[in-house]
Design a protein around this motif. Structure first.
Motif, mmCIF file in Angstrom:
data_model
loop_
_atom_site.group_PDB
_atom_site.id
_atom_site.type_symbol
_atom_site.label_atom_id
_atom_site.label_comp_id
_atom_site.label_asym_id
_atom_site.label_seq_id
_atom_site.Cartn_x
_atom_site.Cartn_y
_atom_site.Cartn_z
ATOM 1 N N LYS A 5 5.548 5.680 -16.100
ATOM 2 C CA LYS A 5 5.001 5.527 -17.453
ATOM 3 C C LYS A 5 5.996 6.159 -18.420
ATOM 4 O O LYS A 5 6.372 7.314 -18.275
ATOM 5 N N SER A 7 6.629 6.745 -22.582
ATOM 6 C CA SER A 7 6.041 6.656 -23.920
ATOM 7 C C SER A 7 7.021 7.225 -24.938
ATOM 8 O O SER A 7 7.830 8.103 -24.624
ATOM 9 N N LYS A 19 9.787 -4.342 -31.132
ATOM 10 C CA LYS A 19 9.030 -5.433 -30.499
ATOM 11 C C LYS A 19 9.947 -6.593 -30.124
ATOM 12 O O LYS A 19 9.829 -7.168 -29.040
ATOM 13 N N ASN A 40 4.848 -3.797 -17.903
ATOM 14 C CA ASN A 40 3.978 -4.062 -19.048
ATOM 15 C C ASN A 40 4.314 -3.095 -20.180
ATOM 16 O O ASN A 40 4.649 -1.932 -19.920
ATOM 17 N N TYR A 42 2.812 -1.660 -24.029
ATOM 18 C CA TYR A 42 1.647 -1.553 -24.892
ATOM 19 C C TYR A 42 2.026 -0.838 -26.180
ATOM 20 O O TYR A 42 2.941 -0.014 -26.195
ATOM 21 N N LEU A 43 1.283 -1.133 -27.243
ATOM 22 C CA LEU A 43 1.425 -0.419 -28.508
ATOM 23 C C LEU A 43 0.114 0.297 -28.765
ATOM 24 O O LEU A 43 -0.960 -0.318 -28.760
ATOM 25 N N GLN A 44 0.193 1.608 -28.954
ATOM 26 C CA GLN A 44 -1.018 2.389 -29.175
ATOM 27 C C GLN A 44 -1.631 2.091 -30.538
ATOM 28 O O GLN A 44 -1.006 1.488 -31.405
ATOM 29 N N GLU A 45 -2.833 2.571 -30.709
ATOM 30 C CA GLU A 45 -3.604 2.342 -31.932
ATOM 31 C C GLU A 45 -2.887 2.835 -33.186
ATOM 32 O O GLU A 45 -3.081 2.284 -34.270
ATOM 33 N N LYS A 47 0.053 2.353 -33.927
ATOM 34 C CA LYS A 47 1.000 1.277 -34.264
ATOM 35 C C LYS A 47 2.464 1.701 -34.308
ATOM 36 O O LYS A 47 3.315 0.949 -34.774
ATOM 37 N N PHE A 50 4.782 3.401 -28.381
ATOM 38 C CA PHE A 50 4.878 2.389 -27.338
ATOM 39 C C PHE A 50 4.718 3.048 -25.980
ATOM 40 O O PHE A 50 5.184 4.168 -25.769
ATOM 41 N N HIS A 52 5.287 2.017 -21.868
ATOM 42 C CA HIS A 52 5.799 1.076 -20.871
ATOM 43 C C HIS A 52 5.282 1.549 -19.514
ATOM 44 O O HIS A 52 5.500 2.710 -19.141
#
Length: 102
Positions: A5, A7, A19, A40, A42-45, A47, A50, A52
């Motif tokens: 993970k 971040s 992006k 995968n 993701y973008l956290q709330e 904004k 990130f 991965h």
């Protein structure tokens, strides 16, 4: 299996470029059909943060994936954008999934 993970938080003005860079390397990753891995992003709330999450069959697969030129370019540009020491790498233990993985 290796599970990781990563971040990090970028500046708001860099989100769109990040992006795009992610889409570039994911496109190249999708071409690696013979390698057993899952990646995968993701973008956290908030904004701007990130996450991965990646899983690799073994270290050889991990090294092949992480040395794809578009991924290396993504990392260089991301790091140059100014992460304010937010970059964090964690090795995590895979327990299970609803998907058939690796």
């Amino acid at each position: 299996m290796i599970s990781v993970k990563v971040s990090y938080t970028v500046k708001p003005e860099y989100v769109q470029q990040n992006k795009q860079n992610i889409n570039n390397f994911l496109s190249d990753f999708k071409k690696q059909k013979t390698l057993n891995f899952l990646y995968n992003v993701y973008l956290q709330e908030d904004k701007v943060t990130f996450i991965h999450i990646s899983m690799y069959e073994n270290e050889e697969v991990q090294n092949q994936i992480l040395n794809i030129p578009s991924f290396i370019q993504f990392q260089k540009e991301r790091d140059k954008s100014g992460l304010n020491d937010s970059h964090k790498i964690e090795y995590i233990e895979f327990i299970g999934s609803s998907l058939n993985l690796l």
